[in-house]
Design a protein around this motif. Sequence first.
Motif, mmCIF file in Angstrom:
data_model
loop_
_atom_site.group_PDB
_atom_site.id
_atom_site.type_symbol
_atom_site.label_atom_id
_atom_site.label_comp_id
_atom_site.label_asym_id
_atom_site.label_seq_id
_atom_site.Cartn_x
_atom_site.Cartn_y
_atom_site.Cartn_z
ATOM 1 N N GLY A 274 0.701 -1.319 -0.096
ATOM 2 C CA GLY A 274 -0.066 -0.042 0.013
ATOM 3 C C GLY A 274 0.889 1.432 0.034
ATOM 4 O O GLY A 274 0.601 2.117 0.846
ATOM 5 N N GLY A 275 1.602 1.476 -1.116
ATOM 6 C CA GLY A 275 2.296 2.914 -1.133
ATOM 7 C C GLY A 275 3.650 2.558 -0.531
ATOM 8 O O GLY A 275 3.766 1.761 0.412
ATOM 9 N N GLY A 276 4.710 3.054 -1.046
ATOM 10 C CA GLY A 276 6.002 3.324 -0.299
ATOM 11 C C GLY A 276 6.350 4.579 -0.232
ATOM 12 O O GLY A 276 6.925 5.283 0.613
ATOM 13 N N PHE A 277 6.788 5.176 -1.541
ATOM 14 C CA PHE A 277 7.454 6.567 -1.595
ATOM 15 C C PHE A 277 8.638 6.664 -1.160
ATOM 16 O O PHE A 277 9.196 7.664 -0.317
ATOM 17 N N GLY A 278 9.571 5.440 -1.163
ATOM 18 C CA GLY A 278 10.889 5.517 -0.628
ATOM 19 C C GLY A 278 10.836 4.665 0.758
ATOM 20 O O GLY A 278 12.019 4.151 1.215
ATOM 21 N N SER A 279 9.766 4.828 1.271
ATOM 22 C CA SER A 279 9.833 4.292 3.031
ATOM 23 C C SER A 279 9.833 3.092 3.108
ATOM 24 O O SER A 279 10.322 2.245 4.143
ATOM 25 N N LYS A 280 9.295 2.157 1.966
ATOM 26 C CA LYS A 280 9.548 0.688 2.201
ATOM 27 C C LYS A 280 10.556 0.248 1.166
ATOM 28 O O LYS A 280 10.819 -0.834 0.657
ATOM 29 N N LEU A 281 11.749 1.221 0.810
ATOM 30 C CA LEU A 281 12.934 0.920 0.013
ATOM 31 C C LEU A 281 13.947 0.786 1.501
ATOM 32 O O LEU A 281 14.805 1.503 1.330
ATOM 33 N N ASN A 282 13.891 0.017 2.345
ATOM 34 C CA ASN A 282 14.606 -0.200 3.226
ATOM 35 C C ASN A 282 14.898 -1.591 3.880
ATOM 36 O O ASN A 282 13.888 -2.392 3.471
#
Lengths: 834, 274, 157
Positions: A274-282
């Motif tokens: 449900g969306g990432g915007f970079g925050s789930k690129l980790n």
Amino acid sequence: MTPATTTETDVPTGLEPGGTDQPPDEPAGPVVGTRRERREDPALLTGEARFTDDLQIPGALHLAVVRSPFAHARITRVDVSPALAMPGVVAAFTGEDLQGEWAAPMPCAWPVTEDMKSPPHLPLAVGKTCYAGDGVAVVLAESNEAARDAIDAVDVEYEPLPAVTDLAAAISDEVVIHEDLGTNTSYRWELHLDDDAVERAFADAAHVVRERYIQQRLLPMAMEPRACAAVPQPFGGDITLYSATQIPHILKIMTAVTLGFPEHQLRVVAPSVGGGFGSKLNVYAEELLVTALARKLHQPIRWVEERTENALGTIHGRGQIQDIELAADADGRVTAVRVDLTADMGAYLQLVTPGIPLLGAFLYCGVYDVPAFSFGCTGVFTTMTPTDAYRGAGRPEATYAIERAMDALADEVGVDPAEIRRRNYIGADRFPYTAVTGLVYDSGNYEAAAAKALDLAGYDDLRAEQQRRRAEGGPKHLGIGISSYFEMCGLAPSRVLASLNYSAGGWEAATVRMLPTGKVQVVTGATPHGQGHETSWSMIVADKLGVPPDDVDVLHSDTALSPLGMDTYGSRSLVVGGVAIDMACDRVVDKARRIAAHQLEAAAEDLEFRGGEFSVRGSPDRSVPLAAIAFAAFTAHDLPDGEEPNLEAHVTYDPPNFSWPFGTHVCVVEVDEETGGVEVRKYVAVDDCGNQINPLIVEGQVHGGIVQGLAQALFEGVVYDADGNLVTSNLTDYLVPSAPDVPSLTLDHTVTPSPTNALGVKGIGEAGTIGSTPAVMNAIVDALRPLGVDEVLMPASPLNVWNAIQRAQSRPDPERTTTSATAGDTNADAGGAS
Amino acid sequence: MIPAPFDYARAGSAEEALSLLTEHGEDAKLLAGGHSLLPLMKLRLAQPSVLIDVGRLRDLSYIRDAGDHIAVGALTRHHDLETSDLLETEAPILKHAAGEVGDPQVRHRGTIGGSLAHADPASDLPAVVLALKGTLVARSPSGEREIRADEFFTGFLESALAPDELLTEIRIPKVAGLGWSFQKFNRRAQDWAIVGVAAVVDGERTGVGLVNMGSTPIRAAAVEAAVAGGASAEEAAQRAVDDAEPQADLNASVEYRTHLAKVLVRRALEEARA
Amino acid sequence: MRITMTVNGRERSSEVEPRTLLVHHIREGLGLTGTNVGCDTSSCGACTVLMDGESVKSCTVLAVQADGADVTTIEGLARDGEMHPMQQAFQRNHGLQCGFCTPGMVMAAVSLLEEVPHPTDREVRLGLEGNLCRCTGYQNIVAAVLDAAGSTQEAGA
């Protein structure tokens, strides 16, 4: 393909749109370029889609994390025994208990300099906590309720230490956060091209502006909080890690390394995300904890984040102090740009924390022909949540600084902001353009996009209205803001990444496979979380292979199905992953052509492939459909000598260059001098991402991106108190805007195809966010210049706007209070020194 | 976010609610729509041991013409207020302000009684009821009493209700035809007001209530007096904070909140008189 | 405590703790995971369901408060394999990207049109003020609701 800009909506390549509406039946013509509805939608619209926390996992224990309430403290004692006595609790561990589980600290994949300092970062803190929200213990229980109840019972003794929430204080090293490092400075990174040229340009400049901008910290706030679950497989030593992540492929490697777990026995699945915007690129502590504990206890372990934990424990974005100086000649032509950043790393370096400012380093000259440039960045530790990639990642910051500074320069020189830009744009005839940084901008026509945007906004009329209203007076002030942006996206050529010391490549993998019944299976290493890849990829394949898009299945986001991939971030999926699919289609057609030639007893070079059918040039009755070739390749009864059975191709594509989308945004605001309230009256965006595969999806990306950037300008900002407590820790205090808070947007586009890939495409996922923030802030400052305001802190909340007005009005400069200034008036100096 | 455990009792009648209140005393909290209480319980800022659910007392949900005033049952939802034709005529400011509370989902559940009893200085309806010079009716085992709105809000999240009392009705003087204004200034539509002003202008009987200007909902008596004395909107607005104690928070400094209150009071008086 | 409610047309009886929120009962007790939880503060609206025909945030209602109620979740909107006109309008107008806010957004929109059948752009935006979306910038959500309102009108004409 010649890069040429059209300002019409048609696409001047081999990818002509098949029409603006989706026909009821499968179209005979090309589908690329059509506004095709997304195939992803029905599952998401009916509740059928499964997000990570929706998964039913029998026997799973629920994990909850005990988080430090202190920003900076020694942990003197942790006692989990009271929690163990609570109902439903199965186990509890301290950081010390789990120290043996980690083969390596949590990964930072981007050591930007040889001597970069990075403190060891464990999934649970041992001995010391360095930000509020840092995990110190975990509880495992039979239900989420029981686990959450029990974390309050864990007894932790802290010895508080001073918080460091100010970048200047951090650099002073008065309080050193990581004692072993001896300093709070993680690194200093500099780009020196020709320092003498920069010095000369400033010495010779007719105009100089020196600006300082503050990029406030932001919370990414993907609507789906993070969640993960590790499930040991019943046979063998395998573990499946389900996670709400943008990067299952990277996560698999990093989890294996951090846990010392055999990579080939680890499978990572990103369900609906449900969306990432970079925050789930980790790579997050909780992902490592559930996997380590599943390994240790031989039981499934699951965790779901609460929103407050998301604010505390998921990475933050932005967080920079930007000093930018422009030198210009008498006409306002920029002769040099000098930039120095102080970047807030937070308490630790997460996956790509230190590299974020560098992603912007090459963009500080903007869309302008600038002959001299220097850049430096200091990365510093603070006792706050680590920062990392947030939509745009370094590029919005860079664009903000140059676009705000261009307005300041316009003011300094005494010309209209639109005119100062026209004088400096890189001309359309200069592409491919080699910038002073050495990077090559693939294609562009900046002035055409700007002209279209200004025209759509009715720019000249707006300036006339502004002049009239300024003469009339009144508490409401009209402001017009322009932002001409470009960005480097489609991460990334692996050799360029190597030069930046990044620890991985920037390629993407694709497999295209014809099934025996003529259907198509596509395997992609891109990992969608809202971008509509299944729809777009099926459209590309449909046109290439002459099959209906619905006959194309797209497999992704599971390392067992798609073992190779570099995932989704940095507006790379289409430009790298989509191009890989396009290339794989070519290889499938090449192989099919050889088989068709064999069957038709013709030379391969005499065959035409059109509409899913091979035919002999000049003898249209001699033809064979691709589906028949696929079946023939499957049975393998009659293949050319040496030809392998089956019809499939695998491509790993490493892009030769970034892609460089661009555009101009115009924002029109009304600022209420009495309340500080800002109302966006009009917002126009003209973007150019080259050829568009699906304009419906492109527009959606632009809409969302603009509103996210507008939210930075008007609504959002992380606030810590002096003790290092996060004050904006939920969606009541952290203001993600809702529908009535944002304007209706007017979009248009130009089409300047990229010459570096066969599809002629550029990324569009971050463009809106990059273009919009400076457009909004330029508009607000433009509105208030007659009051002497030359800077408003972001977010431009009513309080910040009002404070800016008060500051300006209390300055003893009579010129600043004039209310009859006109556009291009030279009375204010925009905070620059000349 | 899950509330701490509690016992739950559902009242079938006002009498039953009162006897449950008497039985459980200070450990109990009344639950109406729950939109003030449950958010606090989820954050565990409130941990009552017993919840008495009065949400089903439909006989306390009404908007009636009671002759010289409008009687509003305490369990009337914001949604019912914002769609009431009777309020449209007799107390349009209440109808309008109810439509500004929270968001539609909140208004489908939240009640006027719950909002007033919660006594949150940042809530919209307390200031409106103050401006309207309403009266609140409380029932206890020993009978019923009336409490003037300006005597109801006694402290931060504290009201004049005794632990064994149930708020049953709000009585609103009819203000048909009078000028009124509700100024709610916030950053997002769904948010609490940074400052709000409710004004019903009627010469000497003018009422002005302030939202988020102190530890309680505030009656701006000095503004009312100035208006009664014939002051202009601009002049009266200078008295906006005489009865207030503005605090600083994320959205406002004391100075800004003070300034904003003056601007909004002036605008409210201007609009009400227009 | 034993509660019974009609969920998507079917009567469901369950034993719940008083502190169980309606959303947790729907997701974990009834296995209907289409309704999502996006915040702790009743701000985001991802958990919006219809209770007796009106939108409510199921994170701010106790399951025991919904005893006896008629509840519709996102799973209950489609009929006979056909998506509800609002769901169709969301797809037609690209009113969703990641889809996490979508179930709540659709339910809020359905409730809005029940109350205001032919809203203006502004009325749609205000009607959805309790639902946050991070992907779409709301533009196509608003377009979808206006589109659905139009088709409702045609259907009724």
